[in-house]
Scaffold this motif. Sequence first.
Motif, PDB file in Angstrom:
ATOM      1  N   CYS A 416       0.833  -1.210   0.000  1.00  0.00           N
ATOM      2  CA  CYS A 416       0.000   0.000   0.000  1.00  0.00           C
ATOM      3  C   CYS A 416       0.868   1.261   0.000  1.00  0.00           C
ATOM      4  CB  CYS A 416      -0.942  -0.007   1.214  1.00  0.00           C
ATOM      5  SG  CYS A 416      -2.327   1.141   1.095  1.00  0.00           S
ATOM      6  N   GLU A 417       1.935   1.224  -0.797  1.00  0.00           N
ATOM      7  CA  GLU A 417       2.862   2.349  -0.892  1.00  0.00           C
ATOM      8  C   GLU A 417       2.416   3.245  -2.039  1.00  0.00           C
ATOM      9  OE1 GLU A 417       4.986   5.076  -0.447  1.00  0.00           O
ATOM     10  OE2 GLU A 417       5.847   3.521   0.850  1.00  0.00           O
ATOM     11  N   PRO A 418       1.971   4.488  -1.757  1.00  0.00           N
ATOM     12  CA  PRO A 418       1.361   5.307  -2.809  1.00  0.00           C
ATOM     13  C   PRO A 418       2.312   5.697  -3.929  1.00  0.00           C
ATOM     14  CG  PRO A 418       1.646   6.561  -0.775  1.00  0.00           C
ATOM     15  CD  PRO A 418       1.928   5.139  -0.438  1.00  0.00           C
ATOM     16  N   ALA A 419       3.622   5.731  -3.691  1.00  0.00           N
ATOM     17  CA  ALA A 419       4.572   6.159  -4.725  1.00  0.00           C
ATOM     18  C   ALA A 419       5.599   5.068  -4.992  1.00  0.00           C
ATOM     19  CB  ALA A 419       5.254   7.454  -4.292  1.00  0.00           C
ATOM     20  N   LEU A 420       5.168   3.817  -4.963  1.00  0.00           N
ATOM     21  CA  LEU A 420       6.105   2.700  -5.014  1.00  0.00           C
ATOM     22  C   LEU A 420       6.974   2.734  -6.272  1.00  0.00           C
ATOM     23  CD1 LEU A 420       7.068   0.111  -3.639  1.00  0.00           C
ATOM     24  CD2 LEU A 420       5.313  -1.130  -4.902  1.00  0.00           C
ATOM     25  N   ASP A 421       6.362   2.901  -7.425  1.00  0.00           N
ATOM     26  CA  ASP A 421       7.132   2.835  -8.665  1.00  0.00           C
ATOM     27  C   ASP A 421       8.176   3.941  -8.755  1.00  0.00           C
ATOM     28  OD1 ASP A 421       5.850   0.554  -9.618  1.00  0.00           O
ATOM     29  OD2 ASP A 421       4.205   1.718 -10.463  1.00  0.00           O
ATOM     30  N   ALA A 422       7.863   5.104  -8.218  1.00  0.00           N
ATOM     31  CA  ALA A 422       8.837   6.205  -8.225  1.00  0.00           C
ATOM     32  C   ALA A 422       9.939   5.992  -7.201  1.00  0.00           C
ATOM     33  CB  ALA A 422       8.122   7.530  -7.958  1.00  0.00           C
ATOM     34  N   LEU A 423       9.608   5.362  -6.074  1.00  0.00           N
ATOM     35  CA  LEU A 423      10.578   5.220  -4.996  1.00  0.00           C
ATOM     36  C   LEU A 423      11.554   4.068  -5.212  1.00  0.00           C
ATOM     37  CD1 LEU A 423       8.355   5.803  -1.832  1.00  0.00           C
ATOM     38  CD2 LEU A 423       9.944   7.397  -2.916  1.00  0.00           C
ATOM     39  N   LEU A 424      11.110   3.002  -5.867  1.00  0.00           N
ATOM     40  CA  LEU A 424      11.948   1.805  -5.974  1.00  0.00           C
ATOM     41  C   LEU A 424      13.309   2.074  -6.622  1.00  0.00           C
ATOM     42  CD1 LEU A 424       9.463  -1.090  -6.825  1.00  0.00           C
ATOM     43  CD2 LEU A 424      10.724  -0.713  -4.715  1.00  0.00           C
ATOM     44  N   PRO A 425      13.388   2.696  -7.798  1.00  0.00           N
ATOM     45  CA  PRO A 425      14.717   2.920  -8.376  1.00  0.00           C
ATOM     46  C   PRO A 425      15.585   3.846  -7.534  1.00  0.00           C
ATOM     47  CG  PRO A 425      13.014   4.041  -9.652  1.00  0.00           C
ATOM     48  CD  PRO A 425      12.309   3.155  -8.694  1.00  0.00           C
ATOM     49  N   LEU A 426      14.960   4.822  -6.876  1.00  0.00           N
ATOM     50  CA  LEU A 426      15.728   5.727  -6.016  1.00  0.00           C
ATOM     51  C   LEU A 426      16.265   5.001  -4.795  1.00  0.00           C
ATOM     52  CD1 LEU A 426      13.359   8.842  -6.155  1.00  0.00           C
ATOM     53  CD2 LEU A 426      15.467   8.458  -7.467  1.00  0.00           C
ATOM     54  N   ALA A 427      15.448   4.089  -4.244  1.00  0.00           N
ATOM     55  CA  ALA A 427      15.897   3.330  -3.081  1.00  0.00           C
ATOM     56  C   ALA A 427      17.038   2.390  -3.454  1.00  0.00           C
ATOM     57  CB  ALA A 427      14.728   2.542  -2.496  1.00  0.00           C
ATOM     58  N   ARG A 428      16.983   1.810  -4.660  1.00  0.00           N
ATOM     59  CA  ARG A 428      18.054   0.899  -5.082  1.00  0.00           C
ATOM     60  C   ARG A 428      19.380   1.622  -5.268  1.00  0.00           C
ATOM     61  NH1 ARG A 428      13.620  -1.480  -9.111  1.00  0.00           N
ATOM     62  NH2 ARG A 428      12.632  -2.982  -7.684  1.00  0.00           N
ATOM     63  N   GLU A 429      19.329   2.903  -5.577  1.00  0.00           N
ATOM     64  CA  GLU A 429      20.555   3.691  -5.733  1.00  0.00           C
ATOM     65  C   GLU A 429      20.964   4.395  -4.441  1.00  0.00           C
ATOM     66  OE1 GLU A 429      22.400   3.678  -8.431  1.00  0.00           O
ATOM     67  OE2 GLU A 429      20.977   2.251  -9.318  1.00  0.00           O
ATOM     68  N   ALA A 430      20.138   4.283  -3.411  1.00  0.00           N
ATOM     69  CA  ALA A 430      20.368   5.068  -2.193  1.00  0.00           C
ATOM     70  C   ALA A 430      21.618   4.641  -1.444  1.00  0.00           C
ATOM     71  CB  ALA A 430      19.155   4.974  -1.266  1.00  0.00           C
ATOM     72  N   HIS A 431      22.029   3.382  -1.567  1.00  0.00           N
ATOM     73  CA  HIS A 431      23.227   2.955  -0.865  1.00  0.00           C
ATOM     74  C   HIS A 431      24.469   3.636  -1.434  1.00  0.00           C
ATOM     75  CE1 HIS A 431      21.538  -0.076   1.824  1.00  0.00           C
ATOM     76  NE2 HIS A 431      20.668  -0.314   0.859  1.00  0.00           N
ATOM     77  N   ALA A 432      24.364   4.114  -2.677  1.00  0.00           N
ATOM     78  CA  ALA A 432      25.461   4.905  -3.244  1.00  0.00           C
ATOM     79  C   ALA A 432      25.231   6.398  -3.011  1.00  0.00           C
ATOM     80  CB  ALA A 432      25.582   4.625  -4.741  1.00  0.00           C
ATOM     81  N   ASP A 433      23.971   6.844  -3.102  1.00  0.00           N
ATOM     82  CA  ASP A 433      23.646   8.260  -2.901  1.00  0.00           C
ATOM     83  C   ASP A 433      22.177   8.366  -2.493  1.00  0.00           C
ATOM     84  OD1 ASP A 433      23.364  10.984  -2.875  1.00  0.00           O
ATOM     85  OD2 ASP A 433      23.943  11.303  -4.966  1.00  0.00           O
TER      86      ASP A 433
END
Length: 472
Positions: A416-433
């Motif tokens: 039930c994540e309202p912005a899941l598709d937008a957040l997923l790629p950003l979260a995958r790159e978050a460990h670098a930035d």
Amino acid sequence: MQTTWPDPPISLRRGTLPHLPAAVARPSYDVRSLRAGVVHLGVGMFHRAHQAVYLDRIADEGISDRWGVVGIGVRRCRARRELLAQDCLYSVTELSDDEPRVRVIGVLRDYASVAEDRSRALAALVHPDARLVTLTVTAPTYTGGETAAFDLLADALDLRRRRGLPPFTVMSCDNLPANGSATRRCVVEAAGRHRSPGLASWVAHHVAFPDTMVDRITPTPTAAHRTRLRRHSGLDDRAPVMTEPSSHWVVQDCFSGERPPLEEVGVHVVADVGPHTAMKTRMLNAAHLALGYLGAPTQHATTDAAMADPALGGLVEQMLRLEVQPLLAPAAGVDPDAYRHEVLTRLGNPAIGDPLARLRRRGSVRMRHYVVPSLEDAVLGGRPHRVLLSVLAAWVDHLSGLSEEDLGPAEREALCEPALDALLPLAREAHADVRPLLAAVEGFERLRARPAFVRDLQDELATVRGGARAAS
């Protein structure tokens, strides 16, 4: 000695109330004589475990017979049919280490449906006895574009105005900040869409929308719960409610007219609900998020199991005691130390066993409301915040580990994540930035502007990823 109950168990309805076992508490009042001073939209389990129980006490203690409830379902649901089949009676079972306490609630007088008979639902709202309308329509309804409930209220208020009836008070009991203001905005907007000239202005000036804080953990009943209810009480309830012993309700003293005598049954009626809401959301709800995300890489499935883990339970206790509680403003009539201890006890209740997966629903929204306020206050005030930072990092790490292959329709609905598709790629790159993710999520504006905080979060992400790998 084990008691043997009738086989089959007694079906719940008005005619069987006198025949229920003594272990089952039941209404002392005539359920048919209650006047329906309250109309409730969204008759889910939480309403039946919370607001309806307080209103039941008003009738049962002989305080007033004017605050029965007519329920209105906004969506089609099986529970309505089950409740109507047993004269709108249902049982509430309080679960704890002790023997469960079972009580039949008789305050629900009728149950209409907007989807099946809108005119009947509208008639309940326009009835002269109706003085208070309460809502539990879920927090996303206030921002998700679903307007059925608010359009119905606008229609009802217009009819009351035309017929010379006083407006009812509209009270949200949903778990969102400043829920009274959010409800006012939605109803005024609905009134603005209405064909009746001046309705929006009349609503804004004459209808009260008090803020509330509601608090009671109410899990979905399982087959095991229902079996236990039959064995313990000899009662066959087609719509049972399971809940915890603790219950809190705080209401702003702001009503359009007459109101129920809520303070006589344990409700705090106050001028300012804000400090009470902050205490609940920053302690209980933040602890839920801490358990949900810090517990994700572990083998623990429920809150009680996670709290029994000395390391994980200790982190939650430390977060509440050292990082959250010192930042809270005083709430009238509440001892913060006692409330903190109560929260920890509730989370460890093995009879409730709230699933950790449920606590990870709507992560970005709940993180913004429940964790970020304390984290921001702590960072800006130079206060301890190590565990709060770990919870935020664990949320980011959890998102980064979600693969497209694992996210079918059921999994997406569960998150039930309202912005899941937008957040997923950003979260995958978050460990670098992590900065692009912080920029994309509402609520991090002040924190992401502090380079020291961003560096700390980046370091914590590395720590969380290492810990998650070690735990898996």
